[in-house]
Motif scaffolding. Structure first.
Motif, PDB file in Angstrom:
ATOM      1  N   ASP A  38       0.849  -1.192   0.000  1.00 56.14           N
ATOM      2  CA  ASP A  38       0.000   0.000   0.000  1.00 56.14           C
ATOM      3  C   ASP A  38       0.885   1.242   0.000  1.00 56.14           C
ATOM      4  N   ILE A  39       0.522   2.189  -0.845  1.00 58.72           N
ATOM      5  CA  ILE A  39       1.309   3.411  -1.009  1.00 58.72           C
ATOM      6  C   ILE A  39       0.385   4.612  -0.955  1.00 58.72           C
ATOM      7  N   THR A  40       0.856   5.659  -0.306  1.00 55.67           N
ATOM      8  CA  THR A  40       0.187   6.946  -0.359  1.00 55.67           C
ATOM      9  C   THR A  40       1.238   7.991  -0.718  1.00 55.67           C
ATOM     10  N   THR A  41       0.790   9.072  -1.327  1.00 56.40           N
ATOM     11  CA  THR A  41       1.737  10.086  -1.802  1.00 56.40           C
ATOM     12  C   THR A  41       1.730  11.346  -0.947  1.00 56.40           C
ATOM     13  N   TRP A  42       1.077  11.316   0.198  1.00 51.17           N
ATOM     14  CA  TRP A  42       0.867  12.556   0.956  1.00 51.17           C
ATOM     15  C   TRP A  42       2.145  13.233   1.413  1.00 51.17           C
ATOM     16  N   MET A  43       3.247  12.521   1.545  1.00 53.30           N
ATOM     17  CA  MET A  43       4.498  13.170   1.962  1.00 53.30           C
ATOM     18  C   MET A  43       5.511  13.264   0.823  1.00 53.30           C
ATOM     19  N   MET A  44       5.116  12.893  -0.380  1.00 52.73           N
ATOM     20  CA  MET A  44       6.057  12.933  -1.502  1.00 52.73           C
ATOM     21  C   MET A  44       6.213  14.349  -2.037  1.00 52.73           C
ATOM     22  N   ILE A  45       7.443  14.683  -2.327  1.00 56.48           N
ATOM     23  CA  ILE A  45       7.759  15.927  -3.025  1.00 56.48           C
ATOM     24  C   ILE A  45       7.490  15.658  -4.508  1.00 56.48           C
ATOM     25  N   PRO A  46       6.887  16.606  -5.238  1.00 55.45           N
ATOM     26  CA  PRO A  46       6.643  16.375  -6.660  1.00 55.45           C
ATOM     27  C   PRO A  46       7.902  15.872  -7.371  1.00 55.45           C
TER      28      PRO A  46
END
Length: 96
Positions: A68-76
């Motif tokens: 499972d992956i979420t992008t909420w803390m990813m820098i563009p």
């Protein structure tokens, strides 16, 4: 969209399935569940550990059945790195 790019990279591998969902909690940030059939030899735990121990270290969630992956803390731009690493690991583990 960051999560769609990761989804599309993962499901480009035969036998891999991805499901994007937006939880009602967690700030409505899209999340991705990746699962696969027996065409991929590795377990989700093995892929998760390879991502965690790789460079850069990529932290994912999930259990015995999914990553499972979420992008909420990813820098563009980081989604491209995540997508590439997941695709590489799944491809390397695919049965020919």
């Amino acid at each position: 969209n960051q999560i769609k790019l990761i989804h599309d990279a993962a499901v480009s591998i035969p036998g891999v399935k991805g499901e994007i969902h937006v939880p009602q909690i967690a700030n409505h940030v899209p999340a991705l569940k990746i699962s696969w059939n027996d065409r991929i030899k590795a377990t989700p735990e093995e892929i998760r550990n390879a991502l965690r121990n790789g460079h850069p270290s990529i932290e994912t969630m999930g259990g015995k059945e999914t990553i499972d992956i979420t992008t909420w803390m990813m820098i563009p731009g980081e989604e491209r790195i995540v997508a590439r690493k997941i695709k590489e690991l799944l491809e390397a583990s695919a049965k020919s």
